[in-house]
Design an enzyme around this catalytic site. Structure first.
Site, PDB file in Angstrom:
ATOM      1  N   ASP A  78       0.871  -1.174   0.000  1.00 24.99           N
ATOM      2  CA  ASP A  78       0.000   0.000   0.000  1.00 24.99           C
ATOM      3  C   ASP A  78       0.909   1.225   0.000  1.00 24.99           C
ATOM      4  O   ASP A  78       1.608   1.495   0.974  1.00 24.99           O
ATOM      5  CB  ASP A  78      -0.884  -0.019   1.249  1.00 24.99           C
ATOM      6  CG  ASP A  78      -1.808   1.193   1.312  1.00 24.99           C
ATOM      7  OD1 ASP A  78      -2.085   1.786   0.252  1.00 24.99           O
ATOM      8  OD2 ASP A  78      -2.244   1.537   2.425  1.00 24.99           O
TER       9      ASP A  78
ATOM     10  N   HIS B  43       0.139  11.062  -1.501  1.00 31.22           N
ATOM     11  CA  HIS B  43       0.567  12.450  -1.419  1.00 31.22           C
ATOM     12  C   HIS B  43       1.863  12.670  -2.212  1.00 31.22           C
ATOM     13  O   HIS B  43       2.747  11.801  -2.232  1.00 31.22           O
ATOM     14  CB  HIS B  43       0.798  12.851   0.042  1.00 31.22           C
ATOM     15  CG  HIS B  43      -0.466  13.209   0.757  1.00 31.22           C
ATOM     16  ND1 HIS B  43      -1.387  12.254   1.126  1.00 31.22           N
ATOM     17  CD2 HIS B  43      -0.972  14.417   1.150  1.00 31.22           C
ATOM     18  CE1 HIS B  43      -2.410  12.857   1.752  1.00 31.22           C
ATOM     19  NE2 HIS B  43      -2.184  14.158   1.766  1.00 31.22           N
TER      20      HIS B  43
ATOM     21  N   GLY C  69      49.311  12.711   4.758  1.00 30.97           N
ATOM     22  CA  GLY C  69      49.520  13.701   5.803  1.00 30.97           C
ATOM     23  C   GLY C  69      49.536  15.098   5.209  1.00 30.97           C
ATOM     24  O   GLY C  69      49.507  15.275   3.981  1.00 30.97           O
TER      25      GLY C  69
ATOM     26  N   SER D 210      50.770  18.896   4.065  1.00 30.49           N
ATOM     27  CA  SER D 210      51.961  19.395   3.391  1.00 30.49           C
ATOM     28  C   SER D 210      52.995  19.786   4.444  1.00 30.49           C
ATOM     29  O   SER D 210      52.684  20.478   5.423  1.00 30.49           O
ATOM     30  CB  SER D 210      51.599  20.632   2.549  1.00 30.49           C
ATOM     31  OG  SER D 210      52.741  21.173   1.933  1.00 30.49           O
ATOM     32  N   GLY D 211      54.226  19.314   4.279  1.00 36.91           N
ATOM     33  CA  GLY D 211      55.271  19.607   5.244  1.00 36.91           C
ATOM     34  C   GLY D 211      55.325  18.646   6.402  1.00 36.91           C
ATOM     35  O   GLY D 211      56.120  18.830   7.339  1.00 36.91           O
TER      36      GLY D 211
ATOM     37  N   LYS E 230      56.174  13.389   4.687  1.00 30.82           N
ATOM     38  CA  LYS E 230      55.810  12.166   3.956  1.00 30.82           C
ATOM     39  C   LYS E 230      56.928  11.707   3.027  1.00 30.82           C
ATOM     40  O   LYS E 230      57.348  10.537   3.068  1.00 30.82           O
ATOM     41  CB  LYS E 230      54.536  12.410   3.123  1.00 30.82           C
ATOM     42  CG  LYS E 230      53.309  12.788   3.912  1.00 30.82           C
ATOM     43  CD  LYS E 230      52.104  12.972   3.033  1.00 30.82           C
ATOM     44  CE  LYS E 230      52.288  14.097   2.019  1.00 30.82           C
ATOM     45  NZ  LYS E 230      52.482  15.416   2.632  1.00 30.82           N
TER      46      LYS E 230
ATOM     47  N   SER F 129      46.681  13.444  -0.183  1.00 32.74           N
ATOM     48  CA  SER F 129      45.444  12.636  -0.279  1.00 32.74           C
ATOM     49  C   SER F 129      44.504  12.926   0.887  1.00 32.74           C
ATOM     50  O   SER F 129      44.334  12.093   1.767  1.00 32.74           O
ATOM     51  CB  SER F 129      45.769  11.144  -0.359  1.00 32.74           C
ATOM     52  OG  SER F 129      46.707  10.733   0.596  1.00 32.74           O
TER      53      SER F 129
END
Length: 632
Positions: free
Chosen positions: A101, A105, A466, A468-469, A472, A540
């Site tokens: 059912d 509306h 991680g 920037s700086g 990594k 990332s």
């Protein structure tokens, strides 16, 4: 077959899934209640409860209000309307039914579409005193769109118009004009009064001019048109690895069948393997069919992840990153073309945007109108751009693998349902694993296990993420030096270096960052396939994209290394002066300043650079590789 024969074989015709739909207050709930009541499908305790509820609500002047059998929510009973989809099971000596059912509306059209997507047959109600309404047209169009081929148009409340034949005939002609633009080949009409029972279960004495059957007779004897695909489709829901000796792929077969020994492809990668075993809770099977839930194991160590699809090698779905689809918009906030949404194809979760809106379909005139957006309950033809290739079928061929939903990224609300019309070949759409030149993924003559034995280490991808700086690249190169001195085959994919060549066409917008990670992931997968320990040092920032990289490379060969450095320390280092420029507004979309960074919740290796130096950080990662037996 005679009625007597049928009564001794109640399952002969099989289960029929049907729904009732139409405009608000057309009597859908009352009709279902009447079917249950007159076919003696109500238990004594239900009847007692219904009697008490009917007296309490007083909607029928002391008589039974049969709509209360399915209007179960308190808000539904208070307002006298249906809001949610109510499913009821009932049976007669001839057949079993599951009946939905659905609400009338406009704001609950999404619930109606949900009910229609799970149904084989529809009963569309029309109030005899009102005739064909906009919602009648919309629900009919959605039924057609969702592949329902058989419909009964029940012209209800005939008692309110004096059971006049000309009223019924007029509504019948109006609906047939509408039906000319719908793909519903089997349409039948029945004049009824759900409230009083005319032509529902028993023939009406008030309408001797009607020579057709009762509604119950139609649904008891109808044979649903077969539209289920026979092509094997198995979307992977979960990768099961209880121990190192077992790797199975869990899910439900949505169409077709599979047996032990079948040659299959894993999509979208296109890799080939064969079925080793099919397991269920009750034990192993030689063959399984839709809609069984099974665990499948393969004879080869190929990468398979959640959201991938298994299909027979020579009977494949399409794979593309752009599709053309009919879209039913189901949210108060209008569609925002080129705004990114989450997109779900069965178990495959990805992201995408509506890159083009061709037209809106006016449900009153069935004409196509040029528009810039879609509002609540509107239906249009769109081009959907995905961030990655996805396997799918046309909805007309397979409603399971040919449908999708759009989800708002902020509110997590489902905002639209889509039905695939076609792939878009001009952007590389193709059958999985093939183009016009039959380009397929070829297995190398030297396998990854052979390379691992020769190199004396296992291949993997170390994904350094991680700010920037954060260090990594420095830590990645320190680890690479230690591995190289051990005689390992290695390589470092540095984010800055890649932007000098492979990714020099990309900027730093969210979409470009996504593409940057996709390319690095693809390259990393090839390095892993070649037997190397490859490192990728990239910011990332988005957790979803790192998860996608993990899926692409393979969960068993992807190691996430979080170089966790406080942003204050990163700014103090700032070897390139980038943070200062970002603070000054000279660099837009700078991670940590004007663009977010989503830290890994559970990285494989968590390096706190404010607590260890580069040498200690590199050794921490080497120790992890020993524990994982990547190196020995």
């Amino acid at each position: 077959m005679s009625d007597e024969a049928m009564s001794t074989n109640p399952n002969k015709l099989g289960l029929l899934r049907l729904l009732t739909c139409g405009s608000v207050d057309d009597g859908k709930s009352t009709l279902i209640g009447r079917l249950l009541y007159d076919s003696q499908g109500i238990y004594e305790d239900q009847l007692s409860s219904l009697t008490a509820d009917s007296k309490k609500m007083g909607t029928q002047g002391g008589e039974l209000d049969l709509a209360l059998l399915v209007d179960g929510l308190q808000s539904e009973r208070e307002q006298g309307i249906t809001i949610d989809v109510a499913y009821r099971y009932f049976s007669t000596p001839k057949r079993k039914f599951i009946i939905a059912d659905t609400p009338g509306h406009e704001q609950y059209t999404r619930n109606m579409a949900t009910g229609a997507s799970n149904s084989d047959f529809a009963i569309i109600l029309i109030d005899a005193s009102k005739g064909v309404q906009t919602q009648t047209r919309r629900h009919s169009f959605i039924c057609s769109l969702l592949g329902i081929k058989q419909v009964i148009v029940a012209v209800n409340k005939m008692d309110t118009v004096g059971y006049k034949q000309d009223v019924y005939k007029g509504i019948q002609q109006d609906y047939l004009k509408l039906a000319g633009s719908l793909d519903i080949p089997d349409i039948r009409f029945v004049p009824i009064s759900a409230l009083l029972g005319d032509n529902v279960v028993h023939p009406s004495k008030q309408m001797p001019w009607f020579r057709g059957s009762t509604l119950l007779h139609y649904i008891e004897t109808t044979v649903p048109q077969a539209h289920e695909s026979n092509e094997f489709r198995f979307p992977v829901q979960r990768v099961s690895r209880p121990d190192s000796d077992f790797r199975g792929f869990e899910g439900s077969i949505v169409s077709g069948a599979v047996k032990v020994g079948d040659t299959i492809r894993v999509l979208p990668a296109g890799t080939i393997s064969s079925v080793r075993s099919i397991t269920t809770f009750d034990g192993e099977l030689d063959q399984a069919v839709a809609p069984q839930a099974v665990t499948i194991t393969l004879n080869d160590e190929v990468a398979v992840n959640r959201g991938d699809m298994l299909a027979h090698k020579d009977d494949l779905p399409r794979v593309a990153s752009r599709v053309r689809a009919k879209l039913v918009w189901m949210h108060e906030q209008p569609l925002q073309p080129r705004n990114e949404y989450r997109v779900h194809f069965i178990t495959k979760a990805t992201r995408g945007m509506v890159a083009g809106l061709h037209h809106r379909i006016d449900v009153n005139t069935m004409t196509e109108q040029s528009v810039s957006t879609l509002g609540l309950n509107e239906i249009g033809l769109v081009d959907l751009q995905l961030v990655e290739p996805v396997p799918f079928d046309k909805y007309a061929d397979n409603k399971h693998s040919g449908s999708f939903i759009l989800i708002d990224k902020v509110s997590n609300t489902t905002v639209a349902a889509g039905m695939v019309e076609e792939a878009l070949p001009d952007t590389g759409a193709q059958r999985a694993g093939e183009t016009s030149q039959e380009v397929v993924w070829h297995a190398a003559a030297v396998g990854s296990q052979e390379r691992a034995l020769r190199y004396e280490h296992k291949p993997c991808m170390l994904w350094y993420t991680g700010l920037s700086g954060s260090g990594k690249s420095t830590i990645a190169n320190a680890v690479d030096r230690l591995l190289f001195e051990r005689g390992c085959r290695t390589y470092v994919l540095d984010g800055d270096n890649l932007r000098h060549g492979l990714n020099k066409d990309l900027g730093f917008s969210d979409s470009d960052r996504v593409e940057n990670i996709r390319r690095v992931s693809e390259m990393g997968r090839l390095f892993v396939d070649a037997g190397l320990i490859v490192s990728a040092a990239l910011i990332s920032p988005f957790a979803e994209e790192r998860a996608r990289a993990k899926t692409l490379v393979g969960a068993d060969q992807f190691i996430e290394v979080f170089i966790d450095t406080p942003i204050e320390v990163c700014e103090q280092r700032d070897p390139k002066g980038l943070y200062a420029k970002a603070r000054a507004g000279d660099i837009p979309n700078f991670t940590g300043i004007s663009s977010p960074y989503e830290a890994p919740a559970k990285p494989d290796v968590h390096v706190h650079t404010d607590k260890v130096n580069v040498t200690e950080a590199a050794q921490q990662i080497i120790d992890y590789l020993f524990r994982r037996r990547i190196i020995a």
